[in-house]
Enzyme design. Structure first.
Site, PDB file in Angstrom:
ATOM      1  CE1 TYR A   1       0.245  10.170  -1.542  1.00  0.00           C
ATOM      2  CE2 TYR A   1      -0.067   7.963  -0.635  1.00  0.00           C
ATOM      3  CZ  TYR A   1       0.668   8.850  -1.397  1.00  0.00           C
ATOM      4  OH  TYR A   1       1.820   8.425  -2.016  1.00  0.00           O
TER       5      TYR A   1
ATOM      6  CB  SER B   1     -12.132  12.003   9.784  1.00  0.00           C
ATOM      7  OG  SER B   1     -12.058  11.053   8.740  1.00  0.00           O
TER       8      SER B   1
ATOM      9  CE  LYS C   1      -3.793   6.729   5.432  1.00  0.00           C
ATOM     10  NZ  LYS C   1      -3.003   7.194   4.318  1.00  0.00           N
TER      11      LYS C   1
ATOM     12  CB  SER D   1      -5.436  -3.071   1.628  1.00  0.00           C
ATOM     13  OG  SER D   1      -4.156  -3.223   2.179  1.00  0.00           O
TER      14      SER D   1
ATOM     15  CE1 TYR E   1      -7.422   0.010   6.241  1.00  0.00           C
ATOM     16  CE2 TYR E   1      -5.465  -1.379   6.018  1.00  0.00           C
ATOM     17  CZ  TYR E   1      -6.345  -0.454   5.489  1.00  0.00           C
ATOM     18  OH  TYR E   1      -6.187  -0.021   4.190  1.00  0.00           O
TER      19      TYR E   1
ATOM     20  CE  LYS F   1      -9.374  -0.646   3.197  1.00  0.00           C
ATOM     21  NZ  LYS F   1     -10.226   0.394   2.628  1.00  0.00           N
TER      22      LYS F   1
ATOM     23  CE1 TYR G   1      -6.353   0.977  -4.657  1.00  0.00           C
ATOM     24  CE2 TYR G   1      -6.120   2.142  -2.576  1.00  0.00           C
ATOM     25  CZ  TYR G   1      -6.803   1.920  -3.756  1.00  0.00           C
ATOM     26  OH  TYR G   1      -7.915   2.655  -4.022  1.00  0.00           O
TER      27      TYR G   1
ATOM     28  CG  ASN H   1       2.406   4.001   5.889  1.00  0.00           C
ATOM     29  OD1 ASN H   1       1.424   4.709   5.991  1.00  0.00           O
ATOM     30  ND2 ASN H   1       2.336   2.690   5.956  1.00  0.00           N
ATOM     31  CG  LEU H   2      10.271   3.045   4.542  1.00  0.00           C
ATOM     32  CD1 LEU H   2      11.094   2.997   5.829  1.00  0.00           C
ATOM     33  CD2 LEU H   2      10.704   1.929   3.591  1.00  0.00           C
TER      34      LEU H   2
ATOM     35  NE  ARG I   1       5.429  -1.930  11.160  1.00  0.00           N
ATOM     36  CZ  ARG I   1       5.168  -1.055  10.181  1.00  0.00           C
ATOM     37  NH1 ARG I   1       5.104   0.241  10.466  1.00  0.00           N
ATOM     38  NH2 ARG I   1       4.992  -1.459   8.944  1.00  0.00           N
TER      39      ARG I   1
HETATM   40  P1  NAD Z   1      -6.582   8.905   3.549  1.00  0.00           P
HETATM   41  O1  NAD Z   1      -6.829   8.788   5.011  1.00  0.00           O
HETATM   42  O2  NAD Z   1      -5.630   9.948   3.079  1.00  0.00           O
HETATM   43  O3  NAD Z   1      -7.971   9.091   2.780  1.00  0.00           O
HETATM   44  C1  NAD Z   1      -9.187   8.567   3.279  1.00  0.00           C
HETATM   45  C2  NAD Z   1     -10.192   9.692   3.273  1.00  0.00           C
HETATM   46  O4  NAD Z   1     -11.445   9.214   3.745  1.00  0.00           O
HETATM   47  C3  NAD Z   1      -9.788  10.865   4.190  1.00  0.00           C
HETATM   48  O5  NAD Z   1      -9.856  12.047   3.441  1.00  0.00           O
HETATM   49  C4  NAD Z   1     -10.837  10.842   5.299  1.00  0.00           C
HETATM   50  O6  NAD Z   1     -11.115  12.141   5.779  1.00  0.00           O
HETATM   51  C5  NAD Z   1     -12.018  10.198   4.597  1.00  0.00           C
HETATM   52  N1  NAD Z   1     -12.971   9.509   5.481  1.00  0.00           N
HETATM   53  C6  NAD Z   1     -12.720   8.553   6.405  1.00  0.00           C
HETATM   54  N2  NAD Z   1     -13.853   8.123   6.971  1.00  0.00           N
HETATM   55  C7  NAD Z   1     -14.870   8.822   6.388  1.00  0.00           C
HETATM   56  C8  NAD Z   1     -16.281   8.841   6.546  1.00  0.00           C
HETATM   57  N3  NAD Z   1     -16.900   8.058   7.445  1.00  0.00           N
HETATM   58  N4  NAD Z   1     -17.009   9.675   5.790  1.00  0.00           N
HETATM   59  C9  NAD Z   1     -16.405  10.487   4.885  1.00  0.00           C
HETATM   60  N5  NAD Z   1     -15.083  10.521   4.688  1.00  0.00           N
HETATM   61  C10 NAD Z   1     -14.312   9.693   5.437  1.00  0.00           C
HETATM   62  O7  NAD Z   1      -6.127   7.466   3.039  1.00  0.00           O
HETATM   63  P2  NAD Z   1      -5.493   7.028   1.641  1.00  0.00           P
HETATM   64  O8  NAD Z   1      -4.082   6.646   1.887  1.00  0.00           O
HETATM   65  O9  NAD Z   1      -5.813   8.004   0.590  1.00  0.00           O
HETATM   66  O10 NAD Z   1      -6.311   5.683   1.420  1.00  0.00           O
HETATM   67  C11 NAD Z   1      -7.519   5.654   0.698  1.00  0.00           C
HETATM   68  C12 NAD Z   1      -8.100   4.265   0.777  1.00  0.00           C
HETATM   69  O11 NAD Z   1      -7.146   3.324   0.309  1.00  0.00           O
HETATM   70  C13 NAD Z   1      -8.475   3.839   2.196  1.00  0.00           C
HETATM   71  O12 NAD Z   1      -9.669   3.093   2.136  1.00  0.00           O
HETATM   72  C14 NAD Z   1      -7.321   2.953   2.590  1.00  0.00           C
HETATM   73  O13 NAD Z   1      -7.710   1.984   3.537  1.00  0.00           O
HETATM   74  C15 NAD Z   1      -6.947   2.308   1.261  1.00  0.00           C
HETATM   75  N6  NAD Z   1      -5.556   1.874   1.214  1.00  0.00           N
HETATM   76  C16 NAD Z   1      -4.545   2.761   1.486  1.00  0.00           C
HETATM   77  C17 NAD Z   1      -3.233   2.325   1.470  1.00  0.00           C
HETATM   78  C18 NAD Z   1      -2.098   3.286   1.819  1.00  0.00           C
HETATM   79  O14 NAD Z   1      -1.002   2.822   2.137  1.00  0.00           O
HETATM   80  N7  NAD Z   1      -2.283   4.585   1.730  1.00  0.00           N
HETATM   81  C19 NAD Z   1      -2.918   0.994   1.153  1.00  0.00           C
HETATM   82  C20 NAD Z   1      -3.964   0.124   0.856  1.00  0.00           C
HETATM   83  C21 NAD Z   1      -5.290   0.575   0.891  1.00  0.00           C
HETATM   84  N1  UDP Z   2       9.431   0.312   8.165  1.00  0.00           N
HETATM   85  C1  UDP Z   2      10.542   0.645   8.910  1.00  0.00           C
HETATM   86  N2  UDP Z   2      10.511   1.791   9.662  1.00  0.00           N
HETATM   87  C2  UDP Z   2       9.419   2.612   9.699  1.00  0.00           C
HETATM   88  C3  UDP Z   2       8.278   2.258   8.924  1.00  0.00           C
HETATM   89  C4  UDP Z   2       8.316   1.088   8.180  1.00  0.00           C
HETATM   90  O1  UDP Z   2      11.540  -0.077   8.912  1.00  0.00           O
HETATM   91  O2  UDP Z   2       9.435   3.631  10.415  1.00  0.00           O
HETATM   92  C5  UDP Z   2       9.460  -0.905   7.318  1.00  0.00           C
HETATM   93  C6  UDP Z   2       8.398  -1.953   7.667  1.00  0.00           C
HETATM   94  O3  UDP Z   2       8.887  -2.841   8.645  1.00  0.00           O
HETATM   95  C7  UDP Z   2       8.169  -2.626   6.302  1.00  0.00           C
HETATM   96  C8  UDP Z   2       8.397  -1.490   5.296  1.00  0.00           C
HETATM   97  O4  UDP Z   2       9.169  -0.502   5.990  1.00  0.00           O
HETATM   98  O5  UDP Z   2       9.160  -3.603   6.069  1.00  0.00           O
HETATM   99  C9  UDP Z   2       7.083  -0.845   4.803  1.00  0.00           C
HETATM  100  O6  UDP Z   2       6.292  -0.490   5.934  1.00  0.00           O
HETATM  101  P1  UDP Z   2       5.017   0.429   5.788  1.00  0.00           P
HETATM  102  O7  UDP Z   2       4.494   0.676   7.172  1.00  0.00           O
HETATM  103  O8  UDP Z   2       5.332   1.643   4.970  1.00  0.00           O
HETATM  104  O9  UDP Z   2       3.996  -0.435   4.932  1.00  0.00           O
HETATM  105  P2  UDP Z   2       3.357  -1.882   5.210  1.00  0.00           P
HETATM  106  O10 UDP Z   2       3.949  -2.771   4.170  1.00  0.00           O
HETATM  107  O11 UDP Z   2       3.673  -2.289   6.589  1.00  0.00           O
HETATM  108  O12 UDP Z   2       1.904  -1.647   4.964  1.00  0.00           O
END
Ligand code: NAD
Ligand code: UDP
Length: 348
Positions: free
Chosen positions: A11, A34, A84, A124, A148, A152, A176, A198-199, A291
């Protein structure tokens, strides 16, 4: 200049690839797919008119990872690859520690061997202690509450130790807050497997008719309407934050953490109403128990990123909702929809 993006098909990675290509970087992606689909990168190629060099490789596969460094002149790495899902990490801690931590160690060893010492790492807001209240700054107490989050936090510490051992490394730890939305084209976006945790993907799937109703986790928090407050950040703003971090690691050595958020919190109900307004759809919901593990309020103090990276989030909640909705509407089944719909006037 070539940037290696681990997890680039995901993403945030795919949005970052797009922004890097748009400003002229060469982009090499390593992803084992994956949790993603190669279609995301094909669409980025089409949107930008440029080409991403893609390797379907697992980070744990040292030999093939080395080949990527031999075949390409990599200048810096943006490291997104990892698992993640918080709940899954509680069920499968060893998989999470192996994939996220061992994967990072192997990546760093290979980088060291090929003398590539510039890295931007996806951290994160989950690294912060849940006891923190008010705006969270980089100096706020740390303390993850699930495997998780601990991966990080541990990776951050590993990268700090690496720098202590060799001061020629240059590392940005980007913490993030809550990434949402998608590219304005509506052609790439968040494509969660199964029922979203996620929400915002949950809301968009209710709006498009895939899910019946949203469950709001608690309305008895000490917030204006009782629902949890988070700092939602548009994924394109987040992607642009990586460009700024790359600029920084190119010129100075050291390890620095930066919060990437807007500094403004919205409650769950505010998000629901904002989404109803932009989409014109009503979002049925029920209130259920809190939750486990959720905090009441979490939003960023991002002044360090502004000061040191020259980065601020520019997109507001309406844009986040509108862009998330455009992606969902055009791709109700994510990348499993075969048709890549091009909307006139909403290109790169
Ligand atoms: P995502 O799952 O869409 O992207 C992660 C990518 O890594 C995927 O394409 C997956 O196939 C690949 N991957 C996982 N393990 C691998 C491995 N061993 N070798 C090669 N590829 C591998 O997730 P995202 O939302 O794009 O998040 C990206 C990064 O940001 C992650 O490290 C995640 O923990 C961090 N992050 C995400 C969020 C969020 O809410 N999306 C918030 C904070 C931090
Ligand atoms: N949340 C919710 N219903 C859902 C998913 C999330 O009410 O189906 C709420 C959750 O309790 C939090 C906010 O939405 O207050 C954001 O949650 P999310 O899982 O998107 O991100 P987080 O901050 O937990 O990483």
């Amino acid at each position: 200049m070539a940037i290696l993006i681990t997890g680039g098909a995901g993403y945030i990675g795919s949005h970052t690839c797009l922004e890097l290509l748009n400003i002229g970087y060469e982009v090499v992606v390593v992803d084992n797919l994956s949790n993603s689909n190669k279609e995301s990168l094909d669409r980025v190629d089409k949107i930008t008119g440029k080409h991403i060099q893609f390797y379907n490789i697992d980070l744990l596969d040292r030999e093939n990872l080395e080949a990527v460094f031999m075949e390409n002149k990599i200048d810096a790495v943006i490291h997104f690859a990892g698992f993640k899902a918080v709940g899954e990490s509680v069920e499968l801690p060893l998989s999470y520690y192996q994939n996220n931590i061992t994967g990072t160690i192997i990546l760093c060893q290979v980088m060291q061997k090929y003398n590539v010492k510039k890295m931007v790492f996806s951290s994160s807001a989950t690294v912060y202690s849940p006891t923190t209240s008010g705006a969270i700054s980089e100096d706020s107490p740390l303390g993850a509450t699930n495997p998780y989050g601990r991966t990080k936090l541990m990776i951050e510490e590993i990268l700090r130790d690496l720098y202590v051992s060799d001061n020629s490394w240059s590392i940005s730890l980007l913490r993030y807050f809550n990434p949402v939305g998608s590219h304005i084209s509506g052609r790439i976006g968040e494509d969660p497997n199964g029922i979203p945790n996620n929400l915002t993907p949950y809301i968009t799937q209710v709006a498009v008719g895939k899910l019946n109703q949203l469950r709001i986790f608690g309305d008895d928090y000490p917030t204006s309407d009782g629902t949890g407050v988070r700092d939602y950040i548009h994924v394109v703003d987040l992607a642009k934050g990586h460009l700024k971090a790359i600029d920084k690691v190119m010129i100075v050595t050291g390890v620095e953490a930066y919060n990437l958020g807007t500094g403004k919190g919205y409650s769950v109900l505010e998000m629901v109403h904002a989404f109803e307004q932009t989409s014109g759809k009503s979002i049925p919901y029920i209130i259920v128990d809190r939750r486990p593990g959720d905090v009441a309020v979490c939003y960023a103090d991002s002044s360090k990123a502004k000061r040191e990276l020259g980065w601020v989030a520019e997109r507001g909640i309406e844009e986040m909702c509108a862009d998330a909705w455009r992606w969902q509407l055009n791709n109700p089944n994510g990348y499993h929809d075969v048709e890549d719909k091009v909307i006139i006037g909403q290109g790169s």
